[in-house]
Scaffold this motif. Sequence first.
Motif, PDB file in Angstrom:
ATOM      1  N   TRP A 175      21.166   0.838  24.724  1.00 39.49           N
ATOM      2  CA  TRP A 175      21.322   2.130  26.091  1.00 39.49           C
ATOM      3  C   TRP A 175      21.008   3.164  26.072  1.00 39.49           C
ATOM      4  O   TRP A 175      21.029   4.346  26.590  1.00 39.49           O
ATOM      5  CB  TRP A 175      22.619   2.190  26.380  1.00 39.49           C
ATOM      6  N   GLU A 193      25.253   8.697  30.843  1.00 39.09           N
ATOM      7  CA  GLU A 193      24.851   8.232  31.741  1.00 39.09           C
ATOM      8  C   GLU A 193      24.264   6.580  31.000  1.00 39.09           C
ATOM      9  O   GLU A 193      24.802   5.638  31.837  1.00 39.09           O
ATOM     10  CB  GLU A 193      23.747   9.008  32.067  1.00 39.09           C
ATOM     11  N   GLN A 194      23.933   7.062  30.131  1.00 40.84           N
ATOM     12  CA  GLN A 194      22.932   5.749  30.462  1.00 40.84           C
ATOM     13  C   GLN A 194      24.420   4.325  29.428  1.00 40.84           C
ATOM     14  O   GLN A 194      24.307   3.029  29.690  1.00 40.84           O
ATOM     15  CB  GLN A 194      22.008   4.884  29.625  1.00 40.84           C
ATOM     16  N   LYS A 197      27.734   5.248  30.086  1.00 40.41           N
ATOM     17  CA  LYS A 197      28.440   4.518  31.025  1.00 40.41           C
ATOM     18  C   LYS A 197      28.181   3.048  31.516  1.00 40.41           C
ATOM     19  O   LYS A 197      29.269   2.481  31.765  1.00 40.41           O
ATOM     20  CB  LYS A 197      28.996   5.753  31.868  1.00 40.41           C
ATOM     21  N   ALA A 198      26.912   2.994  32.316  1.00 39.46           N
ATOM     22  CA  ALA A 198      26.267   1.834  32.841  1.00 39.46           C
ATOM     23  C   ALA A 198      26.256   0.971  32.238  1.00 39.46           C
ATOM     24  O   ALA A 198      27.228  -0.175  32.534  1.00 39.46           O
ATOM     25  CB  ALA A 198      24.869   2.342  32.800  1.00 39.46           C
ATOM     26  N   HIS A 199      25.733   0.941  30.843  1.00 40.80           N
ATOM     27  CA  HIS A 199      26.080  -0.522  29.924  1.00 40.80           C
ATOM     28  C   HIS A 199      26.931  -1.109  29.433  1.00 40.80           C
ATOM     29  O   HIS A 199      27.261  -2.302  29.780  1.00 40.80           O
ATOM     30  CB  HIS A 199      25.108  -0.229  28.834  1.00 40.80           C
ATOM     31  N   GLU A 246      30.032   0.020  31.472  1.00 36.54           N
ATOM     32  CA  GLU A 246      31.021  -0.646  32.335  1.00 36.54           C
ATOM     33  C   GLU A 246      29.864  -2.323  32.750  1.00 36.54           C
ATOM     34  O   GLU A 246      30.629  -2.772  32.898  1.00 36.54           O
ATOM     35  CB  GLU A 246      30.652  -0.238  33.597  1.00 36.54           C
ATOM     36  N   THR A 247      28.790  -2.821  33.234  1.00 39.96           N
ATOM     37  CA  THR A 247      28.226  -3.797  32.772  1.00 39.96           C
ATOM     38  C   THR A 247      28.741  -4.954  32.112  1.00 39.96           C
ATOM     39  O   THR A 247      29.025  -6.146  32.919  1.00 39.96           O
ATOM     40  CB  THR A 247      26.754  -3.563  33.206  1.00 39.96           C
TER      41      THR A 247
END
Length: 166
Positions: free
Chosen positions: A29, A151-152, A154-156, A158-159
Amino acid sequence: MQWTETVVVQAPLERVRRAVADEHEVMRWSAWPQATGCTCAVDGDGTSPGSEIVFTDPRGREQGRQRLQGVTEAGAGHGEEVVVAYRLSNRGPGGRTMHPEVDFRLGATGPTTTQVALDFRATPPLPPPLRQLAERVMAPRVRALHVKDLEQLKAHAETAAVEEER
């Protein structure tokens, strides 16, 4: 230079902890490899203090290292807090070595939410007038990359949390 950036991640603290404290996951990430054009490899197991992410430029020259200093935990339940400390050694202004410090403070804000604070500290190895100039030039870019990192992350996380629920 010194600042703190924060983000709330819709994932349990333990999931976020793994994403931040496992250098193999960090490389999935992190915004830094793409932004710097460096390739990265983990030296060590990636989860023990002393493990390092090694940054190498396109010519194969080492540009820096990000060492996992340690992981500390306190509290239990929703009040739990984890600090993941990284210490870096990388080329700074004029090829001089810098030693930035990055701490990720993770706090459970609920059973499935975690607040992440990224604390950054660095002093360019230059005399005061040049240091101030270097900080003015470097700070906006470095801080923007920290925001992108969060931000990345968070995305990583959460996925990964959604996939783990399946």
